[in-house]
Design a protein around this motif. Structure first.
Motif, mmCIF file in Angstrom:
data_model
loop_
_atom_site.group_PDB
_atom_site.id
_atom_site.type_symbol
_atom_site.label_atom_id
_atom_site.label_comp_id
_atom_site.label_asym_id
_atom_site.label_seq_id
_atom_site.Cartn_x
_atom_site.Cartn_y
_atom_site.Cartn_z
ATOM 1 N N ASP A 272 -15.635 -1.403 -36.106
ATOM 2 C CA ASP A 272 -14.279 -1.888 -36.323
ATOM 3 C C ASP A 272 -13.466 -1.645 -35.049
ATOM 4 O O ASP A 272 -13.042 -0.525 -34.779
ATOM 5 N N GLU A 273 -13.271 -2.684 -34.300
ATOM 6 C CA GLU A 273 -12.542 -2.634 -33.026
ATOM 7 C C GLU A 273 -13.005 -1.486 -32.124
ATOM 8 O O GLU A 273 -12.234 -0.572 -31.810
ATOM 9 N N THR B 98 -11.026 -5.440 -41.632
ATOM 10 C CA THR B 98 -11.381 -4.052 -41.942
ATOM 11 C C THR B 98 -11.776 -3.925 -43.414
ATOM 12 O O THR B 98 -12.735 -3.234 -43.758
ATOM 13 N N GLN C 247 -12.236 2.379 -37.414
ATOM 14 C CA GLN C 247 -11.114 2.051 -36.540
ATOM 15 C C GLN C 247 -10.214 3.282 -36.406
ATOM 16 O O GLN C 247 -9.852 3.673 -35.311
HETATM 17 MG MG LIG Z 1 -8.457 -3.728 -38.983
#
Ligand SMILES: [Mg+2]
Ligand SMILES: Nc1ncnc2c1ncn2[C@@H]1O[C@H](COP(=O)(O)OP(=O)(O)O)[C@@H](O)[C@H]1O
Lengths: 243, 370
Positions: free
Chosen positions: A155-156, A41, A85
């Motif tokens: 991010d994810e 991240t 995220q």
């Molecule tokens: Mg992360």
């Protein structure tokens, strides 16, 4: 499209990323994997330009511009986009209002995309307030659809998304990085953090990278890396040495 | 221009612009159900074209209607303080607004009090909504650019009858050298609803007010919403109070306060003196530049079965919110203004669109300064 050279990044006075080198060409999609807290991240935030991810050494070259010290919004306007995220809640700011600003008032496109992402009933709600994990991701994807970035950082994107919505989110992301185009015609690039690898069912990523302790441990075929991580876990990566 | 607006054009262009900022329409009554303009103690005009609504000068009203004695100085005591005593000792000035039983206005009624002289302007207004009446009021207050020092003393007595609803939106556009002392009490009967919105986005030397709602009838509702900006040199001591003295009465006091260097004292008091009453105070404040925000919420319960709560928060704009919007392409200033705009967006439900537009315009005008 993006060249990262010898990048060092500090968070809260501690160096979190060391000596990162990465080149992403036009039309390529890269996948970033690695254990929790390894710095994935932080890398995306440094590329976006967040104050808390402070670049202490190295450089970021994007489309031939040195953006190492350029403010966030200029990076966004140059075509860098980020799916957060965990985005913050902005009280009183309606999702639809933000989209109106970023789309330049194109309400037709907003309505169409919002319906497509099953978010049409969220346009009048405060952004992220009380959104479930999956709703946050759908809202983030919707914002990127409007923004149309050339470098799509995610991010994810699959975390918190239930099975029912996974294909919706997965296919929308595939469209963001132009997986619907022939390889030679792809102009968009992607840098995607994935924990579970579910996203690989929707996009064939070109390159995979494993991050451990703030630096790249190895690079390779994304499916091969995922298979290894799924069977043996990241402890294998951490212990792994070049012989 | 209506006949009654005569004399309005004698005012300078800047003064007329400031009056118009309060929402007063000088060309026509379109989108308004009535209008009233008082400059200093001089009543320029009072007119309405709505059935069942009457607006007239207080002195005329006292002559015309003897029953007005039951309302005149009955909600606000004459000897409450220096301000009320000052007004009580002088010739009656101001307006009386009467919404007859069952009357409804679709459009708001606009009043404007304008301070042009370097002295004390005083005014005494009485608003009566009879049983089942519905009334929307925009009360604009402004002062001339030329006024170097001046004060506004005001008494407002509002009577919300059984099943009546009064929405009062007060927009202050005073000057940096003006002191303002409104004294206001609203009496609410059974199932009556009183919604009070207060917007103060331009500088004033001193504002001191603590409007009170007395919820005397069962099921009465009061909601005060305040949006306040204190620029350097402004001292805004504001608040609101609700006395819950009948079963089922509920009150909500909501404040959004921002300082860019001035002082805001944000008071709130809810007294629950009978069973089955409810009240909530919410004050959120942002300090954009060093200044003072002093929130003083008080809740006072005297019986079982009264539910009172308060929350107050003073802070700054979160960096991660600014950066989130910047990542979508907004500059830092645009992101900041957008977040502040959201912060000030207290949802005032049941507000006619024209009133909301008026509030939005006041915020927009101030936004450039954030
Ligand atoms: Mg992360
Ligand atoms: N705001 C912060 N303050 C202090 N440390 C942080 C902060 N954000 C991240 N870190 C630390 O930086 C490291 C990398 O975190 P992160 O980039 O979020 O990892 P990943 O995304 O790979 O899980 C971790 O050790 C984490 O604790």
């Amino acid at each position: 499209m993006l060249i990262i050279e010898d990048l060092h990044v500090e968070v809260e006075g501690r160096e979190v990323l060391h000596d990162i080198n990465l080149t992403i060409n036009e039309g390529e999609t890269h996948v970033l994997m690695g254990p929790n807290g390894s710095g994935k991240t932080t890398l995306l935030r440094a590329i976006m330009g967040f104050g808390s991810s402070r670049i202490t050494e190295g450089s970021l070259i994007y489309k031939d511009h040195d953006i190492t010290h350029v403010p966030i919004h200029e990076r966004a306007r140059l075509g860098i986009g980020l799916l957060f995220q965990r985005p913050p809640t902005v009280s009183g700011l309606k999702l639809g209002k933000l989209l109106a600003v970023t789309s330049g008032g194109d309400s037709e496109r907003i309505d169409e995309y919002a319906r497509h992402m099953n978010m049409d009933t969220f346009l009048e709600r405060d952004i992220n307030k009380g959104f479930s994990g999956g709703e946050i991701k759908r809202s983030e994807v919707l914002q990127l659809m409007i923004q149309k970035p050339d470098l799509v950082m995610l991010d994810e994107p699959e975390s918190g998304v239930d099975l029912e919505n996974m294909s919706l989110v997965g296919n929308a992301i595939a469209a963001l990085v132009e997986k619907d185009q022939h390889i030679i015609n792809r102009k968009k690039s992607g840098l995607i953090i994935t924990h579970t690898g579910y996203i690989l069912d929707y996009i064939d990523a070109d390159f995979g990278h494993v991050m451990c302790d703030g630096t790249f441990k190895c690079h390779g075929n994304p499916r091969e890396i995922l298979k290894m991580v799924q069977s043996k876990g990241y402890k294998e990566c951490i212990a792994c040495q070049r012989v | 221009m209506p006949e009654s607006m005569k004399g309005y054009s004698d005012l300078g262009e800047e003064d007329r612009r400031r009056i118009e900022m309060t929402g007063l329409q000088t060309e026509s009554l379109e989108g308004r159900s009535g209008s009233f303009l008082q400059v200093d103690e001089h009543i320029h005009h009072a007119q309405t074209d709505s059935k069942g609504i009457e607006i007239l000068a207080l002195s005329d009203a006292l002559e015309k209607y003897t029953w007005l004695e039951d309302y005149y100085w009955k909600a606000v005591p004459r000897d409450k303080d220096e301000i009320t005593q000052y007004i009580a000792a002088r010739e009656p000035k101001g307006y009386v607004l009467i919404a007859r039983k069952g009357s409804q206005t679709t459009f708001p009624l606009q009043t404007c009090l304008f301070l042009a002289k370097d002295d004390i302007q005083y005014v005494h207004n009485i608003i009566i909504a009879e049983e089942g009446a519905e009334l929307h009021l925009i009360a604009g207050c402004a002062s001339s650019m030329k006024t170097k020092k001046g004060a506004h003393y005001g008494v407002t007595e509002i009577y919300v009858g059984k099943d009546a609803k009064v929405t009062s939106t007060m927009i202050h556009t005073w000057g940096e050298s003006i002191e303002v002392y409104p004294r206001s009490v609203t009496v609410i009967e059974e199932r009556g609803i009183f919604l009070s919105n207060y917007v103060c986005m331009v500088p004033a030397k001193k504002v001191q007010m603590y409007p009170t709602a007395e919820l005397r009838g069962e099921g009465a509702v009061a909601r005060f919403s305040s949006i306040i900006l204190a620029t350097p040199g402004s001292y805004l001591d504001t608040g609101s109070r609700a006395i819950l003295s009948a079963k089922g009465a509920t009150a909500e006091l909501i404040t959004r306060a921002i300082t860019t260097g001035g002082t805001i004292i944000s008071r709130g008091h809810i007294l629950g003196s009978v069973k089955d009453t409810k009240g909530h105070i919410e004050c959120r404040a942002l300090i954009l530049k060093d200044g003072t925000i002093h929130a003083i919420p008080e809740i006072e319960g005297r019986v079982v079965d009264c539910e009172l709560s308060h929350e107050a928060a003073v802070g700054k704009i979160a960096r991660d919110e600014i950066e989130y919007l910047m990542a979508r392409g907004l500059s830092e200033d645009e992101a900041t203004a957008t977040i502040i705009r959201g912060f000030l967006d207290v949802k005032i439900s049941g507000l006619p669109e024209s009133l909301q537009t008026q509030i939005d315009a006041a915020i927009d005008a101030a936004e450039k300064g954030f």
